[in-house]
Design a protein around this motif. Sequence first.
Motif, PDB file in Angstrom:
ATOM      1  N   VAL A 199       0.823  -1.207   0.000  1.00 51.09           N
ATOM      2  CA  VAL A 199       0.000   0.000   0.000  1.00 51.09           C
ATOM      3  C   VAL A 199       0.857   1.256   0.000  1.00 51.09           C
ATOM      4  N   LEU A 200       1.986   1.213   0.673  1.00 46.54           N
ATOM      5  CA  LEU A 200       2.844   2.386   0.818  1.00 46.54           C
ATOM      6  C   LEU A 200       3.762   2.627  -0.374  1.00 46.54           C
ATOM      7  N   THR A 201       3.909   1.637  -1.251  1.00 51.45           N
ATOM      8  CA  THR A 201       4.846   1.769  -2.378  1.00 51.45           C
ATOM      9  C   THR A 201       4.204   1.565  -3.742  1.00 51.45           C
ATOM     10  N   GLY A 202       3.037   0.933  -3.805  1.00 50.55           N
ATOM     11  CA  GLY A 202       2.401   0.682  -5.094  1.00 50.55           C
ATOM     12  C   GLY A 202       3.032  -0.445  -5.883  1.00 50.55           C
ATOM     13  N   LEU A 298      -4.352  -3.123  -4.073  1.00 48.72           N
ATOM     14  CA  LEU A 298      -3.566  -2.356  -3.106  1.00 48.72           C
ATOM     15  C   LEU A 298      -2.682  -1.359  -3.859  1.00 48.72           C
ATOM     16  N   ARG A 299      -2.272  -1.739  -5.050  1.00 46.41           N
ATOM     17  CA  ARG A 299      -1.520  -0.825  -5.934  1.00 46.41           C
ATOM     18  C   ARG A 299      -2.418   0.334  -6.364  1.00 46.41           C
ATOM     19  N   HIS A 300      -3.671   0.012  -6.701  1.00 47.16           N
ATOM     20  CA  HIS A 300      -4.637   1.053  -7.048  1.00 47.16           C
ATOM     21  C   HIS A 300      -4.858   1.988  -5.848  1.00 47.16           C
ATOM     22  N   VAL A 303      -2.029   4.584  -5.606  1.00 48.78           N
ATOM     23  CA  VAL A 303      -2.137   5.673  -6.578  1.00 48.78           C
ATOM     24  C   VAL A 303      -3.304   6.590  -6.222  1.00 48.78           C
ATOM     25  N   SER A 304      -4.389   6.013  -5.707  1.00 48.25           N
ATOM     26  CA  SER A 304      -5.533   6.835  -5.319  1.00 48.25           C
ATOM     27  C   SER A 304      -5.178   7.774  -4.171  1.00 48.25           C
ATOM     28  N   VAL A 305      -4.362   7.287  -3.241  1.00 47.93           N
ATOM     29  CA  VAL A 305      -3.968   8.117  -2.095  1.00 47.93           C
ATOM     30  C   VAL A 305      -3.046   9.248  -2.532  1.00 47.93           C
TER      31      VAL A 305
END
Length: 357
Positions: A199-202, A298-300, A303-305
Amino acid sequence: MGRRTNTAAWNGKRWRIDVQKDGTRKSFYSSKPGRTGQREANAKADAWLEEGIGAKAPRVSEAGQLWLQEVQLTTSSTNYRPLESRWRVWVLPQIGSKRVSNLTDQDLQNIVNKAYSAGRSRKTLQLLCADLRAFCKYCRKSKFARYTPEDLRVPTGARYKGKTVLQPADLVKLFNTDTTVYKGRTVHDDFIQAYRFQVLTGLRPGELLGLRWADIHGNTVQVARSVNVDGEETQGKNQNAVRAFVMSDMARRVLEDQRQVTGSEDSVFALGSEQYYYHRWRVYCKTNGLTPCSPYELRHTFVSVVKTLPAGEVKQLVGHSQDMDTFGVYGHALTGDDETTAQAVNGVFLRVLKTAQ
């Protein structure tokens, strides 16, 4: 099959052009004066060069089989399987019996339009267009035909398939709860740092599986490989997948915690396989009441964050080409290769978590 690169020349009495095909050289003439004669001589040469092409050219089904064999040899199985499926489902039923020398833009557009009318996503239609262009390029290289698609397009009404991302309240749970249910008991989740780091790195799930401690250099992560669902090690999804980025403070702390667990091993997260990782993530979500989503989403979420950051910085973080619509594909309702971007990412996550709490 040959291609004429010269033009007829006037020798004082008539127009003459010399051309060659398959090792045979021939000359064509016209005694008509002016440009009319030049065009006539050129036309005779072109007719000879093109002679027999339509009869010799294979059908799309035959050329497609040869093309797919080449693709299978030069790409991973996870890239090949969906391509082969698109070809079998959308292309062969419509143009499989046509000769490649007779293809037109409308033939190919009809395929894309039919997939659109069947409700396929914009991403699928883009991939289908790319497949058709690649096939035509293969036919040109193999000298089956000269055709080049010039006006193949995705219908303007096509939309990307909806994706699920973790909401702020989900992120609070993720960074505050490290337990799950395993064999009916509440236990510490061995993969909790993997969820948080993704989540923190994409990172893509396969990149997470392929990450080794040797790839960590201080605060910099070198993404050098990916492990697909078949357990095959590759260099990633595309040429932009191999990259390096500086971790945010939150990501660095997550990795420090993980080093206490697997620091003596080669693999950072020791996930085993993508399927098992997916299974454990789903159990974690169900146990702790998080919005159900896939590891790739979690990659999405990442990027959303960070969608408020400059697009160029985000593209470098997640390994996208400059012409890819990163926020259009990955930024939903709610990636740095330097310290400034890393701290910007850190600040965004801290704000989201603080607001949600």
